[in-house]
Design a protein around this motif. Sequence first.
Motif, PDB file in Angstrom:
ATOM      1  N   LYS A 192       0.843  -1.190   0.000  1.00 31.64           N
ATOM      2  CA  LYS A 192       0.000   0.000   0.000  1.00 31.64           C
ATOM      3  C   LYS A 192       0.879   1.241   0.000  1.00 31.64           C
ATOM      4  N   ASP A 193       0.690   2.113  -0.981  1.00 28.38           N
ATOM      5  CA  ASP A 193       1.481   3.337  -1.157  1.00 28.38           C
ATOM      6  C   ASP A 193       0.814   4.484  -0.399  1.00 28.38           C
ATOM      7  N   THR A 194       1.547   5.033   0.581  1.00 34.96           N
ATOM      8  CA  THR A 194       1.041   6.166   1.357  1.00 34.96           C
ATOM      9  C   THR A 194       2.089   7.266   1.377  1.00 34.96           C
ATOM     10  N   ILE A 195       1.680   8.497   1.125  1.00 36.35           N
ATOM     11  CA  ILE A 195       2.583   9.641   1.253  1.00 36.35           C
ATOM     12  C   ILE A 195       2.592  10.066   2.714  1.00 36.35           C
ATOM     13  N   ILE A 196       3.747   9.921   3.374  1.00 33.98           N
ATOM     14  CA  ILE A 196       3.810  10.296   4.787  1.00 33.98           C
ATOM     15  C   ILE A 196       4.283  11.731   4.982  1.00 33.98           C
ATOM     16  N   TRP A 197       4.861  12.321   3.942  1.00 34.12           N
ATOM     17  CA  TRP A 197       5.192  13.749   3.994  1.00 34.12           C
ATOM     18  C   TRP A 197       5.466  14.232   2.582  1.00 34.12           C
ATOM     19  N   GLY A 198       5.118  15.481   2.322  1.00 33.86           N
ATOM     20  CA  GLY A 198       5.401  16.078   1.030  1.00 33.86           C
ATOM     21  C   GLY A 198       5.497  17.582   1.145  1.00 33.86           C
ATOM     22  N   SER A 199       6.307  18.199   0.299  1.00 36.25           N
ATOM     23  CA  SER A 199       6.468  19.647   0.295  1.00 36.25           C
ATOM     24  C   SER A 199       5.649  20.266  -0.838  1.00 36.25           C
ATOM     25  N   THR A 200       5.098  21.419  -0.581  1.00 27.80           N
ATOM     26  CA  THR A 200       4.410  22.169  -1.636  1.00 27.80           C
ATOM     27  C   THR A 200       5.409  22.934  -2.504  1.00 27.80           C
ATOM     28  N   ASN A 201       6.662  22.963  -2.092  1.00 29.83           N
ATOM     29  CA  ASN A 201       7.724  23.626  -2.836  1.00 29.83           C
ATOM     30  C   ASN A 201       8.311  22.634  -3.825  1.00 29.83           C
ATOM     31  N   GLU A 202       8.026  22.790  -5.110  1.00 31.01           N
ATOM     32  CA  GLU A 202       8.518  21.858  -6.120  1.00 31.01           C
ATOM     33  C   GLU A 202      10.029  21.942  -6.302  1.00 31.01           C
ATOM     34  N   ASP A 203      10.645  22.917  -5.666  1.00 30.62           N
ATOM     35  CA  ASP A 203      12.081  23.116  -5.745  1.00 30.62           C
ATOM     36  C   ASP A 203      12.747  22.776  -4.401  1.00 30.62           C
ATOM     37  N   TYR A 204      12.100  21.952  -3.583  1.00 24.74           N
ATOM     38  CA  TYR A 204      12.577  21.705  -2.223  1.00 24.74           C
ATOM     39  C   TYR A 204      13.952  21.040  -2.197  1.00 24.74           C
ATOM     40  N   GLY A 205      14.249  20.215  -3.196  1.00 22.40           N
ATOM     41  CA  GLY A 205      15.593  19.656  -3.328  1.00 22.40           C
ATOM     42  C   GLY A 205      15.869  18.431  -2.481  1.00 22.40           C
ATOM     43  N   TYR A 232      19.905  23.815 -11.531  1.00 19.94           N
ATOM     44  CA  TYR A 232      20.294  25.174 -11.865  1.00 19.94           C
ATOM     45  C   TYR A 232      21.544  25.211 -12.726  1.00 19.94           C
ATOM     46  N   ALA A 233      21.600  26.208 -13.610  1.00 20.00           N
ATOM     47  CA  ALA A 233      22.788  26.376 -14.435  1.00 20.00           C
ATOM     48  C   ALA A 233      24.013  26.653 -13.563  1.00 20.00           C
ATOM     49  N   PRO A 235      24.637  25.772  -9.878  1.00 23.50           N
ATOM     50  CA  PRO A 235      24.160  25.144  -8.646  1.00 23.50           C
ATOM     51  C   PRO A 235      24.634  25.899  -7.416  1.00 23.50           C
ATOM     52  N   GLY A 236      23.751  26.037  -6.447  1.00 32.43           N
ATOM     53  CA  GLY A 236      24.117  26.751  -5.237  1.00 32.43           C
ATOM     54  C   GLY A 236      23.059  26.593  -4.169  1.00 32.43           C
ATOM     55  N   PRO A 237      23.274  27.206  -3.011  1.00 34.32           N
ATOM     56  CA  PRO A 237      22.373  27.026  -1.870  1.00 34.32           C
ATOM     57  C   PRO A 237      21.037  27.721  -2.078  1.00 34.32           C
ATOM     58  N   ARG A 238      20.028  27.210  -1.363  1.00 29.45           N
ATOM     59  CA  ARG A 238      18.710  27.826  -1.328  1.00 29.45           C
ATOM     60  C   ARG A 238      18.295  27.970   0.133  1.00 29.45           C
ATOM     61  N   PRO A 239      17.524  29.013   0.470  1.00 29.05           N
ATOM     62  CA  PRO A 239      17.224  29.282   1.894  1.00 29.05           C
ATOM     63  C   PRO A 239      16.421  28.195   2.578  1.00 29.05           C
ATOM     64  N   VAL A 284      26.263  16.536   5.178  1.00 28.36           N
ATOM     65  CA  VAL A 284      27.294  17.286   4.469  1.00 28.36           C
ATOM     66  C   VAL A 284      26.625  18.191   3.434  1.00 28.36           C
ATOM     67  N   SER A 285      27.416  19.080   2.869  1.00 27.04           N
ATOM     68  CA  SER A 285      26.886  19.998   1.851  1.00 27.04           C
ATOM     69  C   SER A 285      27.569  19.749   0.509  1.00 27.04           C
ATOM     70  N   THR A 286      26.742  19.626  -0.503  1.00 26.38           N
ATOM     71  CA  THR A 286      27.243  19.507  -1.870  1.00 26.38           C
ATOM     72  C   THR A 286      27.179  20.836  -2.602  1.00 26.38           C
ATOM     73  N   PHE A 287      26.188  21.657  -2.257  1.00 24.27           N
ATOM     74  CA  PHE A 287      25.933  22.889  -3.014  1.00 24.27           C
ATOM     75  C   PHE A 287      25.851  24.108  -2.103  1.00 24.27           C
ATOM     76  N   ASN A 288      26.864  24.327  -1.295  1.00 24.60           N
ATOM     77  CA  ASN A 288      26.929  25.542  -0.501  1.00 24.60           C
ATOM     78  C   ASN A 288      27.575  26.651  -1.334  1.00 24.60           C
ATOM     79  N   ASP A 289      27.734  27.839  -0.749  1.00 22.69           N
ATOM     80  CA  ASP A 289      28.386  28.956  -1.427  1.00 22.69           C
ATOM     81  C   ASP A 289      29.890  28.798  -1.271  1.00 22.69           C
ATOM     82  N   TRP A 290      30.500  28.076  -2.196  1.00 20.06           N
ATOM     83  CA  TRP A 290      31.903  27.747  -2.035  1.00 20.06           C
ATOM     84  C   TRP A 290      32.834  28.916  -2.349  1.00 20.06           C
ATOM     85  N   SER A 291      32.289  30.037  -2.822  1.00 21.69           N
ATOM     86  CA  SER A 291      33.116  31.234  -2.968  1.00 21.69           C
ATOM     87  C   SER A 291      33.446  31.849  -1.609  1.00 21.69           C
TER      88      SER A 291
END
Length: 360
Positions: A192-205, A232-233, A235-239, A284-291
């Motif tokens: 049985k397939d049940t969604i136990i959590w989901g984001s309304t942000n399609e860009d949640y990552g 993203y062209a 890639p970087g952090p999102r809030p 860990v972070s893959t897409f932080n602000d590495w500058s």
Amino acid sequence: MAVVDLDGDGLPDVLVCDAQTNQLRWIRQYPRGVYPESTIGDVMAPGHVQAYDVYRHGRLDLLVASMGQIFPNNDRIGSVIIFENLGNGQFRRHVVGEHMARVADVRGADLLGNGVTQLVVGCFGYDQGETLWMENHGDWKFEPHVVNTQSGPIHTPVADFYGDGRLGFASLISQEWEEIHLFDNLGGGKFKDTIIWGSTNEDYGSSGLVEADINRDGRLDFVYTNGDAFDYARPGPRPWHGIQWIENLGSHRWAFHRVGDFPGAYGPSAADLNGDGFVDLLAVSTFNDWSNPKSVSMMAWINDGHEHFTPVPLASTPTHLLTTAVADMDGDGVPEIITGGFHAYPPYDRMSRVLLWKRK
């Protein structure tokens, strides 16, 4: 990446999915503290490895998810590969599923309760993908059964989440879905397939999902990271990137707890990092602000025993870390951290491959 005593010598080893060389690699610890590395076999864009004794012959085989290509592609170039452990460091390669949407995860489990290993598979694909389980017909032959046709599955952990003696499995579905699905085992190969959590942000990552009993109540919870930025062209952090605890309340109820913000969060782990008996969190972070040289690449959240978590930055270099594992590698009772890097984007001045971190 996975930590396991592959050769049964009492020393934990590290298995590495190396997408640069398209190989599954074995960093064997022998003797203690010495880590020679060898190749187990070729795999196109390996995404995940699990050690599992498929036919109960007393040796750990290796279940490998082959994406075919790391970057987005709609072609059915994925496969499921099992390296049969023949002993003495020898392995035989079996392709048990092919022409699949890019396979991001595969796990072994006795789903039917009959002592036979079945497989749970997440086919990320791109615009087309699916979550499925593969029925074992013996002699390395498996039949697929699709349970969800959404693209983007990245992790498919398996466990008895409801304490009913049956193994179910989850699927973290990324892309525009950003949902955690739980497949409850109804018996007889039905789920049985049940969604136990989901984001309304399609860009949640959505970027990582592991099971662990965070509050020590006897029920398995999830630790969930969202920090993906592949779309993203530049890639970087999102809030909204960070780490969360999905609490298993029992009776098929779940609660979402935001633990903390963390740009580019990937590779969650749960373990007692400071020896106080409570389960801490790690990512860990893959897409932080590495500058920014002060941007954090590895973070712990220390549990006070009441599930209040204090963030503790552990490192800002190297950058572009992707995955973690926690294990007592040297047998002193103090856990070490193992990280794997993914350096597909600049800057390339603070790179790593596989690192062992010891507590000071």
